[in-house]
Design an enzyme around this catalytic site. Structure first.
Site, PDB file in Angstrom:
ATOM      1  N   ASP A   1       3.944  48.209  56.755  1.00  0.00           N
ATOM      2  CA  ASP A   1       3.231  48.753  58.047  1.00  0.00           C
ATOM      3  C   ASP A   1       4.272  49.682  58.926  1.00  0.00           C
ATOM      4  OD1 ASP A   1       5.244  46.800  58.664  1.00  0.00           O
ATOM      5  OD2 ASP A   1       3.987  45.761  59.874  1.00  0.00           O
TER       6      ASP A   1
ATOM      7  N   ASP B   1      20.921  34.981  65.605  1.00  0.00           N
ATOM      8  CA  ASP B   1      21.286  35.424  67.071  1.00  0.00           C
ATOM      9  C   ASP B   1      20.627  34.272  68.280  1.00  0.00           C
ATOM     10  OD1 ASP B   1      21.766  37.544  68.993  1.00  0.00           O
ATOM     11  OD2 ASP B   1      21.478  38.882  67.514  1.00  0.00           O
TER      12      ASP B   1
ATOM     13  N   ASP C   1      10.930  44.115  58.154  1.00  0.00           N
ATOM     14  CA  ASP C   1      10.591  42.368  58.322  1.00  0.00           C
ATOM     15  C   ASP C   1      11.298  41.472  57.346  1.00  0.00           C
ATOM     16  OD1 ASP C   1       9.265  42.913  55.436  1.00  0.00           O
ATOM     17  OD2 ASP C   1       7.717  43.659  56.524  1.00  0.00           O
TER      18      ASP C   1
ATOM     19  N   GLU D   1      29.102  37.125  72.161  1.00  0.00           N
ATOM     20  CA  GLU D   1      29.061  38.679  72.431  1.00  0.00           C
ATOM     21  C   GLU D   1      29.706  38.686  73.818  1.00  0.00           C
ATOM     22  OE1 GLU D   1      26.258  42.602  73.015  1.00  0.00           O
ATOM     23  OE2 GLU D   1      25.578  40.701  73.805  1.00  0.00           O
TER      24      GLU D   1
ATOM     25  N   ASN E   1       6.070  44.725  53.888  1.00  0.00           N
ATOM     26  CA  ASN E   1       4.382  44.913  53.814  1.00  0.00           C
ATOM     27  C   ASN E   1       3.995  46.105  54.090  1.00  0.00           C
ATOM     28  OD1 ASN E   1       4.825  44.833  56.614  1.00  0.00           O
ATOM     29  ND2 ASN E   1       3.273  43.345  56.814  1.00  0.00           N
TER      30      ASN E   1
ATOM     31  N   ASP F   1      11.132  47.153  55.055  1.00  0.00           N
ATOM     32  CA  ASP F   1       9.558  47.078  55.285  1.00  0.00           C
ATOM     33  C   ASP F   1       9.036  46.553  54.009  1.00  0.00           C
ATOM     34  OD1 ASP F   1       7.048  46.766  56.091  1.00  0.00           O
ATOM     35  OD2 ASP F   1       6.635  48.966  56.178  1.00  0.00           O
TER      36      ASP F   1
ATOM     37  N   HIS G   1      24.111  47.156  66.274  1.00  0.00           N
ATOM     38  CA  HIS G   1      22.954  47.860  66.672  1.00  0.00           C
ATOM     39  C   HIS G   1      22.827  48.438  68.132  1.00  0.00           C
ATOM     40  CE1 HIS G   1      23.174  43.819  68.508  1.00  0.00           C
ATOM     41  NE2 HIS G   1      21.964  44.102  69.416  1.00  0.00           N
ATOM     42  N   ASP G   2      23.804  48.183  68.763  1.00  0.00           N
ATOM     43  CA  ASP G   2      23.821  48.647  70.410  1.00  0.00           C
ATOM     44  C   ASP G   2      24.933  49.886  70.489  1.00  0.00           C
ATOM     45  OD1 ASP G   2      22.434  46.683  71.286  1.00  0.00           O
ATOM     46  OD2 ASP G   2      24.160  45.308  71.802  1.00  0.00           O
TER      47      ASP G   2
ATOM     48  N   ASP H   1      24.444  36.057  72.314  1.00  0.00           N
ATOM     49  CA  ASP H   1      24.084  37.302  73.186  1.00  0.00           C
ATOM     50  C   ASP H   1      24.540  37.223  74.402  1.00  0.00           C
ATOM     51  OD1 ASP H   1      22.512  39.929  72.890  1.00  0.00           O
ATOM     52  OD2 ASP H   1      21.601  39.046  74.524  1.00  0.00           O
TER      53      ASP H   1
HETATM   54  O1  TEU Z   1      23.966  43.443  74.400  1.00  0.00           O
HETATM   55  C1  TEU Z   1      24.691  43.357  75.780  1.00  0.00           C
HETATM   56  C2  TEU Z   1      24.801  44.727  76.323  1.00  0.00           C
HETATM   57  O2  TEU Z   1      25.226  44.940  77.374  1.00  0.00           O
HETATM   58  C3  TEU Z   1      24.208  46.006  75.616  1.00  0.00           C
HETATM   59  O3  TEU Z   1      23.066  45.986  76.048  1.00  0.00           O
HETATM   60  C4  TEU Z   1      24.701  47.369  75.896  1.00  0.00           C
HETATM   61  O4  TEU Z   1      23.669  48.054  75.554  1.00  0.00           O
HETATM   62  C5  TEU Z   1      25.783  47.652  74.878  1.00  0.00           C
HETATM   63  O5  TEU Z   1      26.924  47.299  75.421  1.00  0.00           O
HETATM   64  C6  TEU Z   1      26.045  49.306  75.350  1.00  0.00           C
HETATM   65  O6  TEU Z   1      25.948  49.392  76.697  1.00  0.00           O
HETATM   66  C7  TEU Z   1      23.051  42.543  73.913  1.00  0.00           C
HETATM   67  C8  TEU Z   1      22.225  42.958  72.708  1.00  0.00           C
HETATM   68  O7  TEU Z   1      23.272  43.125  71.686  1.00  0.00           O
HETATM   69  C9  TEU Z   1      21.474  43.997  73.054  1.00  0.00           C
HETATM   70  O8  TEU Z   1      20.905  44.637  71.976  1.00  0.00           O
HETATM   71  C10 TEU Z   1      20.280  43.558  74.077  1.00  0.00           C
HETATM   72  O9  TEU Z   1      19.398  44.671  74.569  1.00  0.00           O
HETATM   73  C11 TEU Z   1      21.136  43.018  75.520  1.00  0.00           C
HETATM   74  O10 TEU Z   1      22.073  42.008  75.024  1.00  0.00           O
HETATM   75  C12 TEU Z   1      20.081  42.029  76.098  1.00  0.00           C
HETATM   76  O11 TEU Z   1      19.778  40.929  75.155  1.00  0.00           O
HETATM   77 CA    CA Z   2       6.557  45.258  57.777  1.00  0.00          CA
END
Ligand code: TEU
Ligand code: CA
Length: 555
Positions: free
Chosen positions: A25, A98, A29, A255, A23, A21, A325-326, A201
């Site tokens: 908040d 992305d 960012d 993806e 700034n 972060d 991140h998922d 995505d």
């Molecule tokens: O992910 C696709 C997806 O199917 C994932 O959301 C799923 O949560 C993961 O495979 C676990 O089950 C992409 C992005 O990476 C995700 O962050 C988004 O939420 C999703 O698409 C929708 O844009």
């Molecule tokens: Ca911030």
């Protein structure tokens, strides 16, 4: 014109909301990222994949885009973004943005217009009449990836729109040629500003099956439908490649949920003219049934799944990753209970991944061994976790304890706790209270501490990436598993002409004996990388200590 720079590249993924972060908040960012560019460079990566920073109401943290050509207010301005890009390029780091084009936000001006039946934008989305006498039943039985029906009823027009994710993420209608042209133009807008590629995505979702027929599913309201790689998928990808990707020295990674080693060649062969690479999720399916139900991690199965991707023809470049991140953190997911050996375990997983064939991705925090977090129900911020709890509470409350247990293993939130920079206030992530809880273990696990020890996980990643760079045997050598059925050891051989590399990794938090196969002969073995300081020379029987990992050059 296209160089295949990504073949020897390592990518670092940033989830901007949780990275740094700038700034004060409480929300990560772009200025925060700018302040960490030297750190990113120091790891030895070649590119950054940045999760979405476009304008968004944040129903799904930026994966619901309301303006493709501008930056989210919370993250900064387009000028900040340009400064970040220049800062990356000045350090020789490429930027992969992305690209979220299966759906937009319902607040995107296209969708706002699309609510009007007479607008040309009506056809940019997938609107259908409902079933039943009064049309009050959804057009088909598809369910959203965030549980519940994939259709939302619109009172105004008496029709339903499709959303394979949240109802604030309406699916775009790729059948519409104008829409497809707008998307290609939008990609070119970013390429012209200097980006080096896109992570696409849920790209395998863009072509829906003709007539949108009912799908099969395991449970009502949960479970994937049959909308992966529909009939015009390849056509759309080739077109986008021709209109955009191929015109720049870019790299793309899809993806590609649902892709298999059998049909991947058609998508990513150098001659395919579609995507350069794809993420497959086969190896993420080893310890979760249907992506949610936890099952025991089985190393032999995991190796087998990875091996199938390693055996793709050389004209196809695999990708390698343990986290994003998922996904929950790879510690303890693939390591099991690491006890006092967390860093050794992190090194072991790193070695097994980094020397396979493919482009490796390191997710923020993986390089310091960040772990899953002991969330309580109130701590979850991700729409997926929230929706799962909502639904179970509604339809079958006795299942709640099980749902909580499952989410402790599966939730996407584990990857999204703020990056742990120091043991100071808010882990050095922000001056203010962070937007989601910190993992309390930041007191022990943080960048500052990793920097202060030469034997830390971070410094091991640096060593491993430096060793990896430019080695032909790693970039393009043949891959073969050694003792594939062994459930404790992940071992493989890479071969390129005279060069041979043997990688041996103990996945257990206990000592394990490992016999090399008789056919594997060598006159001399040189230790190139190890997570122990006093490794004995290679003999036909190895005694590997807890999470011991070693890379040998064989002669
Ligand atoms: O992910 C696709 C997806 O199917 C994932 O959301 C799923 O949560 C993961 O495979 C676990 O089950 C992409 C992005 O990476 C995700 O962050 C988004 O939420 C999703 O698409 C929708 O844009
Ligand atoms: Ca911030």
């Amino acid at each position: 014109m296209k160089s295949r720079w990504y073949k020897d590249a390592v990518v670092y993924q940033i989830y901007p909301r949780s990275f740094c972060d700038g700034n004060g908040d409480g929300i990560g960012d772009i200025r925060g990222i700018i302040s960490k560019l030297d750190y990113i460079k120091s790891i030895g990566v070649d590119a950054v994949w940045l999760s979405p920073v476009y304008k968004s109401p944040n129903d799904d943290n930026g994966y619901d885009i309301s303006d493709y050509k501008d930056i989210m207010d919370e993250f900064g301005t387009l000028d900040d973004w340009k400064e970040m890009l220049d800062g990356m390029h000045a350090r020789g780091i490429k930027l992969i943005m992305d690209l979220v084009v299966n759906h937009t936000s319902d607040e995107h001006v296209w969708f706002v217009q699309s609510r009007n039946k007479d607008s040309k934008y009506r056809d940019y989305y997938i609107w259908r009449k409902g079933r039943g006498k009064d049309g009050k039943k959804p057009p088909n039985n598809w369910t959203s990836n965030f549980v519940g029906p994939a259709w939302e009823y619109d009172e105004q027009s008496g029709e339903w729109y499709l959303h394979l994710f949240s109802k604030k993420q309406p699916d775009l209608n790729w059948e519409n040629p104008e829409l497809r042209q707008e998307i290609a133009d939008m990609c070119n807008f970013w390429f012209d500003l200097g980006v080096d590629g896109f992570r696409c995505d849920v790209i395998t979702y863009i072509s829906k099956r003709d007539g949108l027929p009912d799908g099969k599913r395991a449970f009502p309201l949960i479970g994937q439908e049959q909308y992966v790689m529909g009939p015009r998928y390849h056509e759309y990808m080739r077109e986008l490649n021709e209109r955009s990707f191929s015109r720049y020295d870019s790299m793309t990674v899809g993806e590609s949920i649902g892709i298999t080693p059998d049909n991947a060649v058609e998508s990513i062969d150098e001659s395919a003219g579609e995507l350069d690479t794809v993420f497959s999720f086969d190896h993420m399916g080893v310890d979760f049934k249907m992506n949610v139900i936890p099952v025991k991690f089985n190393l032999a199965k995991y190796k087998k799944v990875l091996d199938r991707w390693q055996q793709l023809p050389k004209s196809c470049q695999p990708t390698l990753f343990l986290e994003n991140h998922d996904q929950p953190r790879c510690l303890p997911r693939f390591s099991g209970d690491y006890g006092n050996n967390r860093e050794k375990a992190g090194m072991a997983l790193a070695v097994a991944m980094l020397f396979m064939r493919g482009t490796p991705y390191i997710y923020q925090g993986q390089e310091i061994g960040m772990t899953n977090c002991a969330f309580e129900e109130k701590d979850y911020k991700d729409i997926m976790a929230i929706r799962v709890f909502e639904l179970i509470r509604k339809i079958f409350p006795p299942l709640m304890p099980y749902a909580r247990k499952v989410m402790l293993k599966r939730a996407r939130d584990h990857a999204r706790t703020p990056m742990q920079w120091s043991d100071g206030k808010n882990a050095g992530f922000s001056q203010a209270q962070p937007w989601m809880m910190l993992n309390p273990n930041y007191k022990q696990i943080n960048v500052e501490d990793n920097e202060s020890r030469s034997d830390s996980l971070l410094n091991f990643y640096r060593k491993a990436l430096a060793y990896r760079k430019g080695k032909e045997v790693i970039i393009s050598g043949d891959f073969s598993l050694v003792r594939p059925k062994d459930k404790r050891i992940f071992a493989y051989l890479r071969t390129c002409g005279e060069q041979r590399l043997l990688v041996v990794v103990n996945y257990k938090n206990k000592p394990v004996k490992f016999n090399l196969p008789q056919g594997l002969t060598f006159t001399r073995a040189q230790l190139a990388l190890s997570n122990y300081t006093d490794l004995p020379t290679l003999s036909s029987q190895l005694r590997l200590r807890e999470y011991e990992a070693a890379v040998y050059e064989l002669y």
